[in-house]
Each structure stands twice: as C-alpha cells, then as structure tokens.
Write a protein that holds these residues in place. Structure first.
Motif, short mmCIF file in Angstrom:
data_model
loop_
_atom_site.label_atom_id
_atom_site.label_comp_id
_atom_site.label_asym_id
_atom_site.label_seq_id
_atom_site.Cartn_x
_atom_site.Cartn_y
_atom_site.Cartn_z
N LEU A 57 5.94 3.57 -0.90
CA LEU A 57 5.03 2.30 -0.63
C LEU A 57 5.45 1.55 0.53
O LEU A 57 6.65 1.61 1.19
CB LEU A 57 5.15 1.25 -1.97
CG LEU A 57 4.84 1.65 -3.40
CD1 LEU A 57 4.69 0.70 -4.29
CD2 LEU A 57 3.25 2.43 -2.98
N VAL A 100 1.04 -1.23 -0.11
CA VAL A 100 -0.04 0.02 0.13
C VAL A 100 0.84 1.18 -0.02
O VAL A 100 2.09 1.16 0.24
CB VAL A 100 -0.94 0.15 1.13
CG1 VAL A 100 -1.86 -1.24 1.18
CG2 VAL A 100 -0.10 0.14 2.70
N ARG A 101 0.32 2.46 -0.20
CA ARG A 101 0.99 3.71 -0.19
C ARG A 101 1.32 3.77 1.35
O ARG A 101 0.67 3.44 1.89
CB ARG A 101 0.19 4.90 -0.74
CG ARG A 101 0.09 4.85 -2.17
CD ARG A 101 -0.69 5.68 -2.87
NE ARG A 101 -0.89 5.71 -4.17
CZ ARG A 101 -1.37 4.69 -4.73
NH1 ARG A 101 -2.14 4.02 -4.30
NH2 ARG A 101 -1.45 4.77 -6.28
N SER A 160 -1.24 5.23 3.64
CA SER A 160 -2.64 4.40 3.66
C SER A 160 -2.98 4.27 5.06
O SER A 160 -2.09 4.04 6.00
CB SER A 160 -2.57 3.06 2.77
OG SER A 160 -3.72 2.30 3.07
N SER A 161 -4.17 4.18 5.29
CA SER A 161 -4.67 3.88 6.59
C SER A 161 -4.95 2.45 6.78
O SER A 161 -4.91 2.07 7.85
CB SER A 161 -6.22 4.53 6.79
OG SER A 161 -7.06 3.98 5.76
N ILE A 162 -4.47 1.78 5.68
CA ILE A 162 -4.67 0.12 5.96
C ILE A 162 -3.27 -0.13 6.64
O ILE A 162 -2.20 0.19 6.24
CB ILE A 162 -4.88 -0.52 4.60
CG1 ILE A 162 -6.19 -0.02 3.95
CG2 ILE A 162 -4.48 -1.92 4.71
CD1 ILE A 162 -6.39 -0.53 2.69
N THR A 163 -3.18 -0.94 7.55
CA THR A 163 -2.18 -1.40 8.32
C THR A 163 -1.69 -2.86 8.53
O THR A 163 -0.74 -3.03 8.81
CB THR A 163 -2.01 -0.73 9.60
OG1 THR A 163 -3.28 -1.21 10.63
CG2 THR A 163 -1.90 0.82 9.78
N GLU A 166 -5.96 1.19 -4.30
CA GLU A 166 -5.62 1.32 -2.69
C GLU A 166 -4.37 0.28 -2.43
O GLU A 166 -3.61 0.47 -1.57
CB GLU A 166 -6.84 1.22 -2.19
CG GLU A 166 -7.93 2.37 -2.04
CD GLU A 166 -8.63 2.48 -3.25
OE1 GLU A 166 -8.71 3.58 -3.87
OE2 GLU A 166 -8.90 1.42 -3.78
N VAL A 167 -4.47 -0.95 -3.23
CA VAL A 167 -3.65 -2.04 -2.69
C VAL A 167 -3.05 -2.80 -3.83
O VAL A 167 -3.70 -2.88 -5.20
CB VAL A 167 -4.38 -3.09 -1.91
CG1 VAL A 167 -3.70 -4.36 -1.37
CG2 VAL A 167 -5.13 -2.15 -0.55
N VAL A 182 -7.78 -4.97 4.40
CA VAL A 182 -7.85 -5.03 2.92
C VAL A 182 -9.45 -5.06 2.55
O VAL A 182 -10.06 -4.44 1.89
CB VAL A 182 -6.97 -5.86 2.07
CG1 VAL A 182 -7.41 -5.75 0.54
CG2 VAL A 182 -5.55 -5.23 2.36
N VAL A 184 -12.05 -0.60 -1.38
CA VAL A 184 -10.64 -0.85 -1.43
C VAL A 184 -10.53 -1.69 -2.69
O VAL A 184 -11.37 -2.84 -3.01
CB VAL A 184 -10.23 -1.77 -0.44
CG1 VAL A 184 -8.71 -2.48 -0.52
CG2 VAL A 184 -10.19 -1.04 0.83
#
Length: 233
Positions: free
Chosen positions: A175, A100-101, A104-107, A156-157, A112, A117
C-alpha cells in the motif's frame, strides 16, 4: 447553574472514543489521553466526579451524548453532528488521508472521486460523514474498520486518520498513502444543544484557556502524540 446544567446527575459523564488513537489510548476500562485529561480537568473545575463512558467508535460516542447516556463528547466537528451537538472551537487538528494499493493508477486525492472507485471508511467517523457529503462519483463503503472492509471487499481506496493510516501502510508494503490530506479533521468538545447558552460558552472558554496555557500540548506529549496538533486560538 453551569454544574447543574452540564452534570445533572452530580457526575460528569464523558463519552470517550478509543477509535481515534490520537485522542484516546488504553482500554475501555482504563482509557488515557488528551480527551481523558480534558474531561477530568472539566470535572475538577465543576467540582464533580468524572465518569468515563468509553466506546470503540465515534458513532457510538455520538449516540451516547445525544441519547443522554453521556453529558459531553469529544468528536470532530461535522454539520450532521452539529444538528444535535453544540461544539467548542477545535482543540486539536488532525488529517484525513487516503491509502491505495501500490499498483493503483490513483496518484492524488483529487483522483479518488470518480465512477467505480469505492472508499473504505469507519462507519460514522468524521471522514465518513465528510465523504458522504462531498463525494459525487466515488462510493463510501462502511464497516467497523475502514481498512478491514478495504481488504475484505477488494476496494480501491481506504480512508482514515493520518497517524493510524501511516502506521497501517508502514506494516503493509503493498500500500501507499496519497498526499496531501483530503480533509482537515477539527476535534472539539461538545454537548447537547439542550444546554443553556452559558454552559456552552463556559466550555468554549475552557478549551481556549487549555490551548493557550499549554494544557492540551502537555496532554498530547504525555500520550506520545505530536503537540504540534494543537489548534490555534
């Protein structure tokens, strides 16, 4: 009987996927790697020459064996593929990971699968098939290359095999990888389900022998890959 069943043309035609750099390297005209070594060893034991039919993507390698243009393939075990291909046990285990970037809020991987998404994947890859089968809210977006479609469409992913994804992220500091893996990819030797049971059993026994003898580990090392990827017996 096994030779005639597996190589009816008198030549063992092996479908090689250069799209996975863990398993095959080199060029379409001069491939190398663990899959090439296994194919040649199988041909040696059958007493027939080997023709390497090379492709740049797993889906094309799959289509070659199911359409009769190749006799064997080296692909990840997936239920959709197993409808047409009889697989051995895996000889190598690799991992599917997300990138992810950095902002990104995805951790974590389990974050995902949520609405909105979009996940870039190589069309027809093992992780494409897996995510198509398992994602409930996120949407796979397919392209010739998952990271390219990720960039071009602002997804997003991105999903991919750990080794090339790790290298890609290292080259792109904007990334980051999500840990841990989201799937285990079980790479196996396969042939069509039209083969005799004895032929499939022979291939399964061969893979177990090549793992136990160190052949697979040696082939991985020669190719500059981690010999710890060998699947357990």
């Amino acid at each position: 009987m096994i030779t005639e069943d597996l190589a009816p043309t008198g030549v063992l035609r092996a479908s090689i996927n250069l799209g996975n750099p863990v398993l095959a390297q080199g060029t379409l005209d001069a491939p190398s790697g663990v899959t090439v070594d296994i194919a040649r060893e199988l041909g040696r034991r059958l007493g027939v020459p080997v023709e390497l039919v090379t492709f740049d993507a797993a889906r094309r390698s799959f289509e070659a064996v199911t359409s009769g243009r190749a006799d064997i393939c080296f692909l990840a075990i997936e239920p959709k593929r197993a409808e047409e291909v009889a697989f051995t046990a895996p000889y190598v285990l690799i991992e599917g990971v997300y990138a992810v970037r950095a902002a990104s809020s995805i951790t974590a991987p389990d974050e995902v699968d949520r609405p909105g998404v979009r996940v870039g994947v190589n069309e027809g890859s093992a992780y494409d098939l897996y995510l198509t089968r398992t994602l409930r809210h996120a949407t796979p977006v397919r392209g010739e290359d998952g990271t390219t479609v990720f960039r071009e469409q602002g997804l997003e992913v991105a999903a991919g095999v750990r080794q090339p994804m790790t290298a890609y992220v290292a080259e792109h500091p904007d990334l980051r990888l999500l840990e841990p893996r989201f799937m285990e990819i079980r790479q196996a030797l396969g042939t069509t389900r039209s083969r005799e049971p004895e032929t499939v059993a022979f291939l399964s026994e061969l893979i177990e022998e090549l793992k136990a003898s160190g052949f697979v580990a040696d082939a991985l090392r020669r190719a500059g890959q981690d010999d710890g990827l060998v699947a357990s017996a």
